[in-house]
Design a protein around this motif. Structure first.
Motif, PDB file in Angstrom:
ATOM      1  N   VAL A 131      25.482  47.330  46.581  1.00 48.47           N
ATOM      2  CA  VAL A 131      26.840  47.448  47.119  1.00 48.47           C
ATOM      3  C   VAL A 131      27.475  46.066  47.278  1.00 48.47           C
ATOM      4  O   VAL A 131      28.639  45.844  46.914  1.00 48.47           O
ATOM      5  N   ILE A 132      26.716  45.120  47.845  1.00 50.92           N
ATOM      6  CA  ILE A 132      27.241  43.770  48.036  1.00 50.92           C
ATOM      7  C   ILE A 132      27.553  43.111  46.694  1.00 50.92           C
ATOM      8  O   ILE A 132      28.590  42.451  46.521  1.00 50.92           O
ATOM      9  N   PHE A 133      26.666  43.301  45.716  1.00 51.53           N
ATOM     10  CA  PHE A 133      26.877  42.726  44.385  1.00 51.53           C
ATOM     11  C   PHE A 133      28.149  43.270  43.750  1.00 51.53           C
ATOM     12  O   PHE A 133      28.960  42.517  43.187  1.00 51.53           O
ATOM     13  N   MET A 134      28.357  44.588  43.830  1.00 48.46           N
ATOM     14  CA  MET A 134      29.531  45.193  43.214  1.00 48.46           C
ATOM     15  C   MET A 134      30.812  44.755  43.920  1.00 48.46           C
ATOM     16  O   MET A 134      31.846  44.553  43.277  1.00 48.46           O
ATOM     17  N   TRP A 135      30.739  44.584  45.270  1.00 51.12           N
ATOM     18  CA  TRP A 135      31.931  44.135  45.993  1.00 51.12           C
ATOM     19  C   TRP A 135      32.332  42.730  45.545  1.00 51.12           C
ATOM     20  O   TRP A 135      33.501  42.464  45.289  1.00 51.12           O
ATOM     21  N   PHE A 136      31.360  41.827  45.440  1.00 56.56           N
ATOM     22  CA  PHE A 136      31.660  40.467  44.985  1.00 56.56           C
ATOM     23  C   PHE A 136      32.139  40.460  43.535  1.00 56.56           C
ATOM     24  O   PHE A 136      33.000  39.651  43.158  1.00 56.56           O
ATOM     25  N   ARG A 137      31.606  41.349  42.738  1.00 53.57           N
ATOM     26  CA  ARG A 137      32.032  41.394  41.340  1.00 53.57           C
ATOM     27  C   ARG A 137      33.484  41.847  41.231  1.00 53.57           C
ATOM     28  O   ARG A 137      34.267  41.254  40.468  1.00 53.57           O
ATOM     29  N   LEU A 138      33.858  42.872  41.990  1.00 53.35           N
ATOM     30  CA  LEU A 138      35.255  43.329  41.987  1.00 53.35           C
ATOM     31  C   LEU A 138      36.183  42.255  42.543  1.00 53.35           C
ATOM     32  O   LEU A 138      37.283  42.035  42.026  1.00 53.35           O
ATOM     33  N   LEU A 139      35.720  41.590  43.634  1.00 55.06           N
ATOM     34  CA  LEU A 139      36.529  40.520  44.229  1.00 55.06           C
ATOM     35  C   LEU A 139      36.767  39.394  43.227  1.00 55.06           C
ATOM     36  O   LEU A 139      37.898  38.890  43.077  1.00 55.06           O
ATOM     37  N   ARG A 140      35.727  38.997  42.528  1.00 56.03           N
ATOM     38  CA  ARG A 140      35.856  37.911  41.563  1.00 56.03           C
ATOM     39  C   ARG A 140      36.804  38.283  40.441  1.00 56.03           C
ATOM     40  O   ARG A 140      37.625  37.457  40.007  1.00 56.03           O
ATOM     41  N   ARG A 141      36.741  39.523  39.993  1.00 54.93           N
ATOM     42  CA  ARG A 141      37.619  39.945  38.909  1.00 54.93           C
ATOM     43  C   ARG A 141      39.082  39.937  39.361  1.00 54.93           C
ATOM     44  O   ARG A 141      39.977  39.516  38.613  1.00 54.93           O
ATOM     45  N   GLU A 142      39.321  40.399  40.608  1.00 55.98           N
ATOM     46  CA  GLU A 142      40.690  40.408  41.125  1.00 55.98           C
ATOM     47  C   GLU A 142      41.213  38.982  41.301  1.00 55.98           C
ATOM     48  O   GLU A 142      42.389  38.691  41.021  1.00 55.98           O
ATOM     49  N   VAL A 143      40.369  38.063  41.787  1.00 56.78           N
ATOM     50  CA  VAL A 143      40.783  36.668  41.965  1.00 56.78           C
ATOM     51  C   VAL A 143      41.125  36.044  40.610  1.00 56.78           C
ATOM     52  O   VAL A 143      42.130  35.331  40.469  1.00 56.78           O
ATOM     53  N   GLU A 144      40.294  36.285  39.611  1.00 55.30           N
ATOM     54  CA  GLU A 144      40.563  35.737  38.278  1.00 55.30           C
ATOM     55  C   GLU A 144      41.854  36.306  37.705  1.00 55.30           C
ATOM     56  O   GLU A 144      42.643  35.580  37.068  1.00 55.30           O
ATOM     57  N   PHE A 145      42.101  37.593  37.941  1.00 52.83           N
ATOM     58  CA  PHE A 145      43.336  38.205  37.444  1.00 52.83           C
ATOM     59  C   PHE A 145      44.547  37.597  38.139  1.00 52.83           C
ATOM     60  O   PHE A 145      45.564  37.303  37.498  1.00 52.83           O
ATOM     61  N   ALA A 146      44.448  37.397  39.490  1.00 52.79           N
ATOM     62  CA  ALA A 146      45.563  36.797  40.232  1.00 52.79           C
ATOM     63  C   ALA A 146      45.807  35.362  39.790  1.00 52.79           C
ATOM     64  O   ALA A 146      46.963  34.923  39.655  1.00 52.79           O
ATOM     65  N   ARG A 147      44.764  34.601  39.521  1.00 49.16           N
ATOM     66  CA  ARG A 147      44.907  33.219  39.073  1.00 49.16           C
ATOM     67  C   ARG A 147      45.576  33.168  37.693  1.00 49.16           C
ATOM     68  O   ARG A 147      46.453  32.325  37.438  1.00 49.16           O
ATOM     69  N   ASP A 148      45.161  34.057  36.806  1.00 48.00           N
ATOM     70  CA  ASP A 148      45.766  34.105  35.475  1.00 48.00           C
ATOM     71  C   ASP A 148      47.245  34.477  35.561  1.00 48.00           C
ATOM     72  O   ASP A 148      48.086  33.962  34.782  1.00 48.00           O
ATOM     73  N   ALA A 149      47.558  35.375  36.507  1.00 46.56           N
ATOM     74  CA  ALA A 149      48.962  35.780  36.656  1.00 46.56           C
ATOM     75  C   ALA A 149      49.812  34.614  37.130  1.00 46.56           C
ATOM     76  O   ALA A 149      50.957  34.429  36.669  1.00 46.56           O
ATOM     77  N   GLU A 150      49.291  33.796  38.072  1.00 51.60           N
ATOM     78  CA  GLU A 150      50.028  32.627  38.555  1.00 51.60           C
ATOM     79  C   GLU A 150      50.238  31.597  37.456  1.00 51.60           C
ATOM     80  O   GLU A 150      51.249  30.898  37.413  1.00 51.60           O
ATOM     81  N   LEU A 151      49.287  31.486  36.552  1.00 49.33           N
ATOM     82  CA  LEU A 151      49.396  30.524  35.451  1.00 49.33           C
ATOM     83  C   LEU A 151      50.197  31.066  34.282  1.00 49.33           C
ATOM     84  O   LEU A 151      50.367  30.382  33.270  1.00 49.33           O
ATOM     85  N   GLY A 152      50.639  32.319  34.398  1.00 50.74           N
ATOM     86  CA  GLY A 152      51.433  32.914  33.329  1.00 50.74           C
ATOM     87  C   GLY A 152      50.616  33.386  32.157  1.00 50.74           C
ATOM     88  O   GLY A 152      51.165  33.641  31.080  1.00 50.74           O
ATOM     89  N   LEU A 153      49.305  33.496  32.370  1.00 48.24           N
ATOM     90  CA  LEU A 153      48.445  33.945  31.270  1.00 48.24           C
ATOM     91  C   LEU A 153      48.441  35.459  31.128  1.00 48.24           C
ATOM     92  O   LEU A 153      47.990  35.987  30.117  1.00 48.24           O
ATOM     93  N   VAL A 154      48.954  36.167  32.147  1.00 52.12           N
ATOM     94  CA  VAL A 154      49.030  37.629  32.111  1.00 52.12           C
ATOM     95  C   VAL A 154      50.487  37.998  31.885  1.00 52.12           C
ATOM     96  O   VAL A 154      51.369  37.548  32.633  1.00 52.12           O
ATOM     97  N   PRO A 155      50.834  38.783  30.862  1.00 49.63           N
ATOM     98  CA  PRO A 155      52.237  39.139  30.589  1.00 49.63           C
ATOM     99  C   PRO A 155      52.833  39.918  31.745  1.00 49.63           C
ATOM    100  O   PRO A 155      52.171  40.722  32.391  1.00 49.63           O
ATOM    101  N   GLY A 156      54.145  39.654  32.027  1.00 48.60           N
ATOM    102  CA  GLY A 156      54.826  40.373  33.093  1.00 48.60           C
ATOM    103  C   GLY A 156      55.107  41.801  32.688  1.00 48.60           C
ATOM    104  O   GLY A 156      54.850  42.242  31.561  1.00 48.60           O
ATOM    105  N   GLU A 157      55.745  42.528  33.608  1.00 57.34           N
ATOM    106  CA  GLU A 157      55.993  43.949  33.375  1.00 57.34           C
ATOM    107  C   GLU A 157      56.985  44.156  32.239  1.00 57.34           C
ATOM    108  O   GLU A 157      56.809  45.051  31.403  1.00 57.34           O
TER     109      GLU A 157
END
Length: 272
Positions: free
Chosen positions: A228-254
């Motif tokens: 459970v702890i491993f999966m929580w950290f894995r989901l958290l890391r994925r969300e953080v990476e997605f948010a960082r990419d969005a701030e850098l403009g690496l993720v296309p807007g809507e």
């Protein structure tokens, strides 16, 4: 960057994690406690059997029915020996052999199965010493009826005449023409040169398969905590990476995504 933790989706994930971790720890601790209880029962039963050897024997009638408290206790019984049977497939001192079981007909009208001793090799009625004649008084350790398939007791059927796989009233009822006690006795000293069969601990008090199942369940519940702890950290890391990419403009807007989807539909549309 971590504002996503306040979204309803992550509130649900966090609540699930906060509830599942203590639950898994509780269940793992409970299973471990069950295993420790079985270890303690095994230790107590072993000590009880050892201590019972030095105790004064008591009349059989006062020690029935057989319980964890009375199993292994020394008892006495008086009667006359009757039918004799062999119990194959029994080990003693790492050697395979068989018990010599003789029914003691008591004054109550019921017969007491008495293991007079153990002999090595394959069952042979000719080698088994004949029981004493006349009235006798036996002294031995009281034992609970056996169940086929438990603690090395054979569940094999179709044995030759004069043999039984388990020592119990249910197994003997069709082999002798009289009632049988739901218990048996192993003599303190082997009869006629046979080796005495030591008393065993009462049923459900040993380190059997159930005990190790509890230990296995303990490991599983604690492993769930780590998962459970491993999966929580894995989901958290994925969300953080997605948010960082969005701030850098690496993720296309809507809007860009909508335009890309529209272009894709136009390319797939059939030409007119």
């Amino acid at each position: 960057m971590y504002r996503f933790l306040l979204t309803p989706r992550w509130w649900g994930i966090n609540v699930f994690v906060l509830l599942s971790i203590p639950f898994c720890i509780f269940m793992g601790s409970w299973q471990l406690g069950r295993f420790e209880d079985r270890v303690q029962d095994h230790r107590t039963a072993t000590e009880q059997v050892a201590e019972a050897r030095s105790e004064a024997p008591r009349p059989l009638a006062k020690m029935l029915p057989v319980t964890k408290a009375t199993s292994g206790k020394q008892v006495t019984a008086t009667g006359r020996y009757g039918k004799q049977l062999l119990v194959p497939g029994r080990e003693l001192d790492d050697k395979r052999g068989y018990y010599v079981l003789t029914l003691l007909r008591t004054g109550s009208g019921e017969a007491l199965p008495v293991v007079r001793g153990w002999l090595p090799g394959s069952p042979d009625a000719a080698r088994a010493p004949a029981p004493p004649t006349g009235e006798v008084t036996v002294t031995g350790a009281l034992q609970a009826s056996e169940s086929p398939g438990d603690n090395g007791v054979s569940a094999q059927g179709g044995l030759p005449s004069g043999q039984t796989g388990a020592i119990s009233a249910a197994s003997l009822i069709n082999l002798v023409p009289y009632d049988v006690y739901d218990a048996w006795v192993t003599l303190a000293e082997g009869d006629s040169g046979m080796k005495a069969v030591p008393a065993s601990a009462p049923p459900d008090s040993g380190l059997d398969l159930k005990a190790f199942q509890n230990l296995g369940y303990t490991a599983e519940w604690f492993a769930f905590v780590g998962f459970v702890i491993f999966m929580w950290f894995r989901l958290l890391r994925r969300e953080v990476e997605f948010a960082r990419d969005a701030e850098l403009g690496l993720v296309p807007g809507e809007e860009e995504q909508n335009e890309e989807e529209l272009d894709e539909k136009e390319r797939r549309a059939p030409a007119v």
